[in-house]
Design a protein around this motif. Structure first.
Motif, PDB file in Angstrom:
ATOM      1  N   VAL A 119       0.450  -1.039  -0.117  1.00 33.64           N
ATOM      2  CA  VAL A 119       0.495  -0.165   0.020  1.00 33.64           C
ATOM      3  C   VAL A 119       0.638   1.473  -0.068  1.00 33.64           C
ATOM      4  O   VAL A 119       0.228   2.272   0.051  1.00 33.64           O
ATOM      5  CB  VAL A 119      -0.553  -0.057   1.303  1.00 33.64           C
ATOM      6  N   GLY A 120       1.481   1.399  -0.558  1.00 30.00           N
ATOM      7  CA  GLY A 120       2.755   2.253  -0.291  1.00 30.00           C
ATOM      8  C   GLY A 120       3.804   2.408   0.815  1.00 30.00           C
ATOM      9  O   GLY A 120       4.335   3.731   0.819  1.00 30.00           O
ATOM     10  N   GLY A 121       4.166   1.818   1.199  1.00 27.05           N
ATOM     11  CA  GLY A 121       4.888   2.104   2.608  1.00 27.05           C
ATOM     12  C   GLY A 121       4.348   3.765   3.764  1.00 27.05           C
ATOM     13  O   GLY A 121       5.326   3.827   4.055  1.00 27.05           O
ATOM     14  N   THR A 122       3.728   3.402   4.216  1.00 25.95           N
ATOM     15  CA  THR A 122       3.469   4.765   5.210  1.00 25.95           C
ATOM     16  C   THR A 122       3.907   4.184   6.464  1.00 25.95           C
ATOM     17  O   THR A 122       3.830   3.601   6.861  1.00 25.95           O
ATOM     18  CB  THR A 122       1.848   5.160   5.034  1.00 25.95           C
ATOM     19  N   ILE A 123       5.095   5.494   6.100  1.00 27.81           N
ATOM     20  CA  ILE A 123       6.416   5.850   7.179  1.00 27.81           C
ATOM     21  C   ILE A 123       5.256   5.683   8.785  1.00 27.81           C
ATOM     22  O   ILE A 123       4.381   6.805   9.100  1.00 27.81           O
ATOM     23  CB  ILE A 123       6.850   6.445   7.867  1.00 27.81           C
ATOM     24  N   GLY A 124       5.711   5.341  10.418  1.00 23.70           N
ATOM     25  CA  GLY A 124       4.774   5.603  10.803  1.00 23.70           C
ATOM     26  C   GLY A 124       5.940   5.547  12.297  1.00 23.70           C
ATOM     27  O   GLY A 124       5.187   5.193  13.558  1.00 23.70           O
ATOM     28  N   LEU A 125       7.174   5.263  12.121  1.00 19.93           N
ATOM     29  CA  LEU A 125       8.644   5.586  12.846  1.00 19.93           C
ATOM     30  C   LEU A 125       8.819   6.755  12.684  1.00 19.93           C
ATOM     31  O   LEU A 125       8.705   7.786  12.075  1.00 19.93           O
ATOM     32  CB  LEU A 125       9.153   4.526  12.706  1.00 19.93           C
ATOM     33  N   GLY A 126      10.032   7.066  13.785  1.00 18.65           N
ATOM     34  CA  GLY A 126      10.908   8.193  13.630  1.00 18.65           C
ATOM     35  C   GLY A 126      10.149   9.054  13.626  1.00 18.65           C
ATOM     36  O   GLY A 126       9.087   9.938  14.773  1.00 18.65           O
ATOM     37  N   ARG A 127      10.793  10.743  12.768  1.00 18.72           N
ATOM     38  CA  ARG A 127       9.780  11.630  12.705  1.00 18.72           C
ATOM     39  C   ARG A 127       8.316  11.662  12.605  1.00 18.72           C
ATOM     40  O   ARG A 127       7.256  12.610  12.451  1.00 18.72           O
ATOM     41  CB  ARG A 127      10.978  12.417  11.344  1.00 18.72           C
ATOM     42  N   TYR A 128       7.571  10.723  12.086  1.00 18.59           N
ATOM     43  CA  TYR A 128       6.367  10.385  12.321  1.00 18.59           C
ATOM     44  C   TYR A 128       5.391   9.550  12.968  1.00 18.59           C
ATOM     45  O   TYR A 128       4.443   9.653  12.438  1.00 18.59           O
ATOM     46  CB  TYR A 128       6.014   9.560  10.160  1.00 18.59           C
ATOM     47  N   LYS A 129       6.321   9.154  13.625  1.00 23.04           N
ATOM     48  CA  LYS A 129       5.311   9.111  14.973  1.00 23.04           C
ATOM     49  C   LYS A 129       4.842   9.061  15.934  1.00 23.04           C
ATOM     50  O   LYS A 129       4.919  10.579  15.848  1.00 23.04           O
ATOM     51  CB  LYS A 129       6.625   7.840  16.035  1.00 23.04           C
ATOM     52  N   VAL A 151      -2.126  -2.020  -7.260  1.00 22.42           N
ATOM     53  CA  VAL A 151      -0.975  -1.944  -5.681  1.00 22.42           C
ATOM     54  C   VAL A 151      -2.274  -2.948  -5.296  1.00 22.42           C
ATOM     55  O   VAL A 151      -2.411  -3.901  -4.994  1.00 22.42           O
ATOM     56  CB  VAL A 151      -2.219  -0.870  -5.056  1.00 22.42           C
ATOM     57  N   LYS A 152      -0.601  -4.422  -4.184  1.00 22.07           N
ATOM     58  CA  LYS A 152      -0.498  -4.465  -3.347  1.00 22.07           C
ATOM     59  C   LYS A 152      -1.284  -4.688  -2.367  1.00 22.07           C
ATOM     60  O   LYS A 152      -0.699  -3.522  -1.544  1.00 22.07           O
ATOM     61  CB  LYS A 152      -0.042  -5.813  -3.090  1.00 22.07           C
ATOM     62  N   LEU A 153      -2.181  -5.470  -1.489  1.00 28.32           N
ATOM     63  CA  LEU A 153      -2.771  -4.383   0.057  1.00 28.32           C
ATOM     64  C   LEU A 153      -2.493  -5.222   0.524  1.00 28.32           C
ATOM     65  O   LEU A 153      -2.934  -6.450   0.905  1.00 28.32           O
ATOM     66  CB  LEU A 153      -5.429  -4.761  -0.472  1.00 28.32           C
ATOM     67  N   GLY A 154      -1.794  -4.942   1.853  1.00 24.65           N
ATOM     68  CA  GLY A 154      -1.010  -5.982   2.837  1.00 24.65           C
ATOM     69  C   GLY A 154       0.410  -5.352   3.044  1.00 24.65           C
ATOM     70  O   GLY A 154       0.578  -4.267   2.591  1.00 24.65           O
ATOM     71  N   GLY A 155       0.887  -6.265   4.033  1.00 24.98           N
ATOM     72  CA  GLY A 155       2.471  -5.189   4.441  1.00 24.98           C
ATOM     73  C   GLY A 155       2.115  -5.024   5.444  1.00 24.98           C
ATOM     74  O   GLY A 155       3.210  -3.821   5.936  1.00 24.98           O
ATOM     75  N   LEU A 156       0.824  -4.182   6.355  1.00 24.44           N
ATOM     76  CA  LEU A 156       0.702  -3.652   7.226  1.00 24.44           C
ATOM     77  C   LEU A 156       1.410  -4.354   8.649  1.00 24.44           C
ATOM     78  O   LEU A 156       0.955  -3.265   9.368  1.00 24.44           O
ATOM     79  CB  LEU A 156      -0.017  -3.437   7.285  1.00 24.44           C
ATOM     80  N   GLY A 157       1.739  -5.257   8.538  1.00 20.59           N
ATOM     81  CA  GLY A 157       2.108  -5.695   9.738  1.00 20.59           C
ATOM     82  C   GLY A 157       3.705  -6.219   9.747  1.00 20.59           C
ATOM     83  O   GLY A 157       4.380  -5.891  11.166  1.00 20.59           O
ATOM     84  N   MET A 158       4.150  -5.418   9.265  1.00 14.04           N
ATOM     85  CA  MET A 158       6.019  -4.560   9.025  1.00 14.04           C
ATOM     86  C   MET A 158       6.068  -3.501   9.911  1.00 14.04           C
ATOM     87  O   MET A 158       5.071  -2.733  10.227  1.00 14.04           O
ATOM     88  CB  MET A 158       6.520  -3.880   7.202  1.00 14.04           C
ATOM     89  N   LYS A 159       7.364  -3.402  10.849  1.00 20.45           N
ATOM     90  CA  LYS A 159       8.054  -2.514  11.709  1.00 20.45           C
ATOM     91  C   LYS A 159       6.797  -1.396  11.243  1.00 20.45           C
ATOM     92  O   LYS A 159       7.410  -0.234  11.495  1.00 20.45           O
ATOM     93  CB  LYS A 159       8.381  -2.607  11.903  1.00 20.45           C
ATOM     94  N   VAL A 160       7.848  -0.754  10.067  1.00 21.18           N
ATOM     95  CA  VAL A 160       7.974   0.636   9.730  1.00 21.18           C
ATOM     96  C   VAL A 160       6.560   1.046   9.169  1.00 21.18           C
ATOM     97  O   VAL A 160       6.713   2.508   9.435  1.00 21.18           O
ATOM     98  CB  VAL A 160       8.855   0.636   7.636  1.00 21.18           C
ATOM     99  N   PHE A 161       5.308   0.593   9.281  1.00 24.25           N
ATOM    100  CA  PHE A 161       4.499   1.151   9.949  1.00 24.25           C
ATOM    101  C   PHE A 161       3.406   1.537  10.831  1.00 24.25           C
ATOM    102  O   PHE A 161       2.903   2.263  10.872  1.00 24.25           O
ATOM    103  CB  PHE A 161       3.055  -0.150   8.585  1.00 24.25           C
ATOM    104  N   GLY A 162       4.241   1.534  11.810  1.00 22.34           N
ATOM    105  CA  GLY A 162       3.805   1.279  12.976  1.00 22.34           C
ATOM    106  C   GLY A 162       2.954   1.306  14.012  1.00 22.34           C
ATOM    107  O   GLY A 162       2.791   1.829  15.254  1.00 22.34           O
TER     108      GLY A 162
END
Length: 349
Positions: A218-228, A253-264
């Protein structure tokens, strides 16, 4: 076989905890619904752990009707010798071997690795064509395209992403010279990046309208660092970029990957693994925005296992997807769960 990323490993991915995952079991919703999982990995190396065919089959055996999968590159199983640029062909040989095993019917119904996506080093420019041609041969009719990860952020080391990539890589002239080799060979392009970089993919898609592209996770929305703690602001920025990208008819678009750490998301911190209801609630804004923008015919649910296995189980994931698709028509569900993936990767399912 241990299907874990070792807990002591410095990684951008969450450690898999089998005992914790075993605390949450759910019966499969709509168990007859046909599923093609268009995005998973197989891996066996010290820094990433082991997740091979038996591990994937054990996850698939969760009550859902998974009939086929698509293997995505993991910079893995490269040839140990020979020209450096040709070594990634080994990953295609490996995945095709797994596919042949499953095509025999000896490992059950799922046709694992029915489609194969490898790594193409686009910085080779036009020279990558010879590598791609070798991959086509090695894939035995299953090789469909490449993935070229361009995800890069100044703070990524904070969440364990140690592989540094240049900013604006998809705009690089040499990379685009390599990208231009895909369409003539009938190959597609999987892309993973973080949400601030989505404009680069928009520009690429417009420059090469004949090349099929699929945006991962889904485009890698960052939820860590300055985006937390800034999820609403990030969502507004991301959703605007997603709609701009969806205006390019060659992009899926692929709907998934939201379990990755980067999403926060913090579902991995619970005493119990998350339920499918919890996941569907957390993910709904992202999934609904993507489906609205791209339409079901250009969207596909993906497991991203074993990477996302640090956050939830395989069966729970597919239940969450089915909850998110409850309002869809039968034909829309068919697209989201198998039709779009089958068409994009030419699986004939």
């Amino acid at each position: 076989m241990a299907s874990t990323i070792p807990a002591g490993t410095i990684s951008s991915h969450l450690a898999v905890r089998p005992d914790w995952l075993a605390l949450r079991r759910e019966a499969a919703l709509e168990p007859e619904l046909t599923i093609v999982d268009p995005h998973h990995h197989l891996i066996d190396r010290p820094e990433s752990g082991r997740y091979l065919l038996p591990d994937l089959l054990a996850d698939i055996d969760s009550g859902h009707n998974v009939v086929a999968t698509v293997y995505l590159e993991w910079l893995s199983m490269y040839r140990a010798d020979g020209p450096e640029e040709m070594r990634p062909v080994g990953e295609i040989e490996f995945a095709n071997g797994v596919a042949a095993m499953c095509a025999s019917g000896s490992y059950g119904k799922p046709r694992v690795c029915a489609g194969i996506v490898g790594h193409g080093e686009l910085t080779l420019g036009s020279r990558v064509a010879k590598v791609l041609e070798a991959m086509i041969v090695a894939g035995g009719g299953r090789f469909r395209g490449i993935r070229f990860i361009s995800a890069s952020d100044p703070e990524q080391a904070q969440w364990g992403a140690t592989l540094s990539r240049p900013e604006g890589w998809l705009r690089d002239a040499k990379v685009r010279e390599g990208f231009a080799q895909l369409a003539p060979l009938g190959l597609s392009f999987d892309s993973y990046m973080y949400h601030p970089q989505l404009g680069d993919l928009v520009d690429l898609a417009r420059a090469f309208p004949a090349t099929p592209i699929v945006l991962n996770h889904v485009g890698g929305t960052i939820g860590l660092g300055r985006y937390k703690g800034k999820r609403e602001t990030v969502f507004a920025d991301w959703s605007a970029r997603i709609r701009e990208l969806a205006a390019c008819p060659n992009v899926h678009v692929k709907l998934g990957g939201l379990g990755m750490k980067v999403f926060g998301f913090d579902v991995h911190e619970g005493e119990l693994p998350p339920s499918s209801e919890q996941l569907a609630t957390a993910w709904r804004p992202y999934i609904e925005t993507c489906i609205e923008a791209f339409g079901p015919s250009r969207a596909m649910f993906e497991s991203n296992f074993p990477v996302d296995k640090g956050s939830y189980g395989y069966g729970v994931f597919w239940n969450a997807c089915k909850r998110l698709a409850q309002g869809a028509s039968a034909s829309e569900k068919a697209d989201l769960f198998h039709g779009t993936a089958s068409r994009f990767y030419r699986l004939g399912i």
